[in-house]
Write a protein that holds these residues in place. Structure first.
Motif, PDB file in Angstrom:
ATOM      1  N   GLU A  74       0.834  -1.199   0.000  1.00  0.00           N
ATOM      2  CA  GLU A  74       0.000   0.000   0.000  1.00  0.00           C
ATOM      3  C   GLU A  74       0.873   1.255   0.000  1.00  0.00           C
ATOM      4  N   TYR A  75       0.350   2.312  -0.651  1.00  0.00           N
ATOM      5  CA  TYR A  75       1.061   3.580  -0.710  1.00  0.00           C
ATOM      6  C   TYR A  75       0.468   4.558   0.296  1.00  0.00           C
ATOM      7  N   TYR A  76       1.361   5.171   1.081  1.00  0.00           N
ATOM      8  CA  TYR A  76       0.940   6.134   2.093  1.00  0.00           C
ATOM      9  C   TYR A  76       1.561   7.488   1.781  1.00  0.00           C
ATOM     10  N   SER A  77       0.755   8.528   1.862  1.00  0.00           N
ATOM     11  CA  SER A  77       1.255   9.883   1.672  1.00  0.00           C
ATOM     12  C   SER A  77       1.873  10.365   2.983  1.00  0.00           C
ATOM     13  N   VAL A  78       3.070  10.933   2.900  1.00  0.00           N
ATOM     14  CA  VAL A  78       3.760  11.449   4.085  1.00  0.00           C
ATOM     15  C   VAL A  78       3.644  12.971   4.070  1.00  0.00           C
ATOM     16  N   THR A  79       3.040  13.525   5.109  1.00  0.00           N
ATOM     17  CA  THR A  79       2.801  14.976   5.132  1.00  0.00           C
ATOM     18  C   THR A  79       3.465  15.695   6.305  1.00  0.00           C
ATOM     19  N   ASN A  80       3.762  14.969   7.379  1.00  0.00           N
ATOM     20  CA  ASN A  80       4.408  15.581   8.539  1.00  0.00           C
ATOM     21  C   ASN A  80       5.060  14.491   9.385  1.00  0.00           C
ATOM     22  N   LYS A  81       5.748  14.891  10.441  1.00  0.00           N
ATOM     23  CA  LYS A  81       6.472  13.931  11.273  1.00  0.00           C
ATOM     24  C   LYS A  81       5.529  12.953  11.960  1.00  0.00           C
ATOM     25  N   LYS A  82       4.421  13.450  12.469  1.00  0.00           N
ATOM     26  CA  LYS A  82       3.469  12.588  13.162  1.00  0.00           C
ATOM     27  C   LYS A  82       2.941  11.514  12.229  1.00  0.00           C
ATOM     28  N   ASN A  83       2.621  11.938  11.035  1.00  0.00           N
ATOM     29  CA  ASN A  83       2.144  11.026  10.000  1.00  0.00           C
ATOM     30  C   ASN A  83       3.205   9.980   9.652  1.00  0.00           C
ATOM     31  N   LEU A  84       4.452  10.435   9.537  1.00  0.00           N
ATOM     32  CA  LEU A  84       5.573   9.539   9.226  1.00  0.00           C
ATOM     33  C   LEU A  84       5.751   8.479  10.308  1.00  0.00           C
ATOM     34  N   LEU A  85       5.727   8.914  11.559  1.00  0.00           N
ATOM     35  CA  LEU A  85       5.912   7.979  12.667  1.00  0.00           C
ATOM     36  C   LEU A  85       4.753   6.994  12.763  1.00  0.00           C
ATOM     37  N   ASN A  86       3.578   7.435  12.389  1.00  0.00           N
ATOM     38  CA  ASN A  86       2.415   6.548  12.416  1.00  0.00           C
ATOM     39  C   ASN A  86       2.542   5.445  11.364  1.00  0.00           C
ATOM     40  N   ILE A  87       3.073   5.810  10.187  1.00  0.00           N
ATOM     41  CA  ILE A  87       3.287   4.820   9.127  1.00  0.00           C
ATOM     42  C   ILE A  87       4.329   3.788   9.564  1.00  0.00           C
ATOM     43  N   LEU A  88       5.323   4.267  10.315  1.00  0.00           N
ATOM     44  CA  LEU A  88       6.417   3.395  10.763  1.00  0.00           C
ATOM     45  C   LEU A  88       6.225   2.973  12.220  1.00  0.00           C
ATOM     46  N   LYS A  89       4.991   2.823  12.648  1.00  0.00           N
ATOM     47  CA  LYS A  89       4.654   2.623  14.057  1.00  0.00           C
ATOM     48  C   LYS A  89       5.285   1.388  14.690  1.00  0.00           C
ATOM     49  N   GLU A  90       5.571   0.359  13.901  1.00  0.00           N
ATOM     50  CA  GLU A  90       6.167  -0.855  14.475  1.00  0.00           C
ATOM     51  C   GLU A  90       7.535  -0.576  15.100  1.00  0.00           C
ATOM     52  N   HIS A  91       8.226   0.429  14.588  1.00  0.00           N
ATOM     53  CA  HIS A  91       9.556   0.788  15.120  1.00  0.00           C
ATOM     54  C   HIS A  91       9.626   2.284  15.405  1.00  0.00           C
ATOM     55  N   LYS A  92       8.529   2.796  15.939  1.00  0.00           N
ATOM     56  CA  LYS A  92       8.417   4.233  16.190  1.00  0.00           C
ATOM     57  C   LYS A  92       9.534   4.743  17.103  1.00  0.00           C
ATOM     58  N   LYS A  93       9.821   4.014  18.168  1.00  0.00           N
ATOM     59  CA  LYS A  93      10.836   4.450  19.135  1.00  0.00           C
ATOM     60  C   LYS A  93      12.201   4.548  18.472  1.00  0.00           C
ATOM     61  N   GLU A  94      12.588   3.512  17.736  1.00  0.00           N
ATOM     62  CA  GLU A  94      13.901   3.502  17.077  1.00  0.00           C
ATOM     63  C   GLU A  94      14.009   4.615  16.034  1.00  0.00           C
ATOM     64  N   VAL A  95      12.906   4.839  15.305  1.00  0.00           N
ATOM     65  CA  VAL A  95      12.902   5.885  14.281  1.00  0.00           C
ATOM     66  C   VAL A  95      13.045   7.268  14.910  1.00  0.00           C
ATOM     67  N   GLN A  96      12.324   7.517  16.008  1.00  0.00           N
ATOM     68  CA  GLN A  96      12.432   8.798  16.700  1.00  0.00           C
ATOM     69  C   GLN A  96      13.859   9.042  17.185  1.00  0.00           C
ATOM     70  N   GLN A  97      14.475   8.000  17.729  1.00  0.00           N
ATOM     71  CA  GLN A  97      15.855   8.126  18.216  1.00  0.00           C
ATOM     72  C   GLN A  97      16.810   8.431  17.065  1.00  0.00           C
ATOM     73  N   GLN A  98      16.560   7.799  15.912  1.00  0.00           N
ATOM     74  CA  GLN A  98      17.399   8.031  14.741  1.00  0.00           C
ATOM     75  C   GLN A  98      17.301   9.479  14.264  1.00  0.00           C
ATOM     76  N   LEU A  99      16.090  10.003  14.205  1.00  0.00           N
ATOM     77  CA  LEU A  99      15.897  11.379  13.759  1.00  0.00           C
ATOM     78  C   LEU A  99      16.547  12.367  14.722  1.00  0.00           C
ATOM     79  N   SER A 100      16.416  12.095  16.015  1.00  0.00           N
ATOM     80  CA  SER A 100      17.017  12.979  17.022  1.00  0.00           C
ATOM     81  C   SER A 100      18.534  12.926  16.949  1.00  0.00           C
TER      82      SER A 100
END
Length: 242
Positions: free
Chosen positions: A190-216
């Motif tokens: 499925e294709y998801y439109s990415v519009t903001n950080k919250k939206n991005l983290l929601n799409i990648l929710k299975e690894h939300k914590k790791e992704v947030q740490q990476q961005l920081s």
């Protein structure tokens, strides 16, 4: 043409007898085989249908901005046209019209605009573009070329559309190019439109914590740098999945 192809075929067969005399590249080809391969592509390119599209006339130098991807310069790249691979083709991508432009001669030669649905993909300047056909993709994405910015278990794309904006100041007509880029993630078909950080983290929710740490850790802020934020986040997701 037939004689040339027969000659190339004969040379490819006989070259294996002498392969031990030449160095081998990372693809397992000897220098002799690589030379013959390049010769074949150059001959096929010069007589191919990719130079039989419509004329491209370019843009006025009075327009502010760049209508093409990255620059107005011709780039050496490859493309798949009607399921045939062509290498070492001079090209540039028109982001105003969404067309791939090719030429045999960058110095005053004819510029050809290719029929987009026949170009399944093309690559140059370190970037790969793929053509999305609604009939084939069965998605809500608009038909056209999308730049692949991350490939893996989930893949991220960017689509930039440029528009020539006109306005009058005094008695002068000013024209400039404005660009808008949208981002998409392909996940589980499925294709998801990415519009903001919250939206991005929601799409990648299975690894939300790791992704947030990476961005920081990388200091990326989506609002200021959406593309690199998405690249970093998706790369981390794929890495964690592996």
């Amino acid at each position: 043409m037939l004689t040339r192809l027969l000659l190339v075929g004969l040379l490819l067969q006989t070259s294996s007898l002498y392969a031990q005399e030449f160095s081998v590249d990372s693809n397992g080809l000897s220098s002799a085989e690589k030379h013959l391969q390049d010769f074949y592509y150059s001959q096929r390119r010069s007589e191919s249908s990719i130079y039989s599209g419509t004329m491209h006339y370019g843009y006025s130098s009075t327009i502010e901005g760049i209508p093409y991807f990255q620059s107005n310069d011709w780039q050496n790249g490859s493309l798949v046209y009607e399921n045939v691979l062509y290498k070492n083709v001079l090209m540039r991508y028109d982001e105003v019209k969404g067309k791939l432009i090719v030429t045999e001669n960058p110095n005053g030669g004819i510029s050809i605009s290719l029929f987009s649905p026949r170009v399944s993909e093309f690559s140059f300047a370190g970037s790969r573009f793929v053509y999305f056909n609604k009939k084939n993709e069965k998605s809500s994405l608009a038909e056209g070329f999308y730049r692949q910015i991350v490939a893996g278990k989930i893949t991220a794309y960017a689509r930039t559309v440029k528009e020539i904006i006109e306005k009058i100041e005094g008695n002068t007509l000013l024209r400039k190019i404005e660009a808008k880029t949208k981002y998409y993630i392909l996940k589980n078909g499925e294709y998801y439109s990415v519009t903001n950080k919250k939206n991005l983290l929601n799409i990648l929710k299975e690894h939300k914590k790791e992704v947030q740490q990476q961005l920081s850790a990388n200091g990326f802020r989506y609002r200021l740098d959406p593309e690199n934020s998405i690249i970093s986040a998706v790369q981390k997701y794929n890495e964690t999945e592996d």
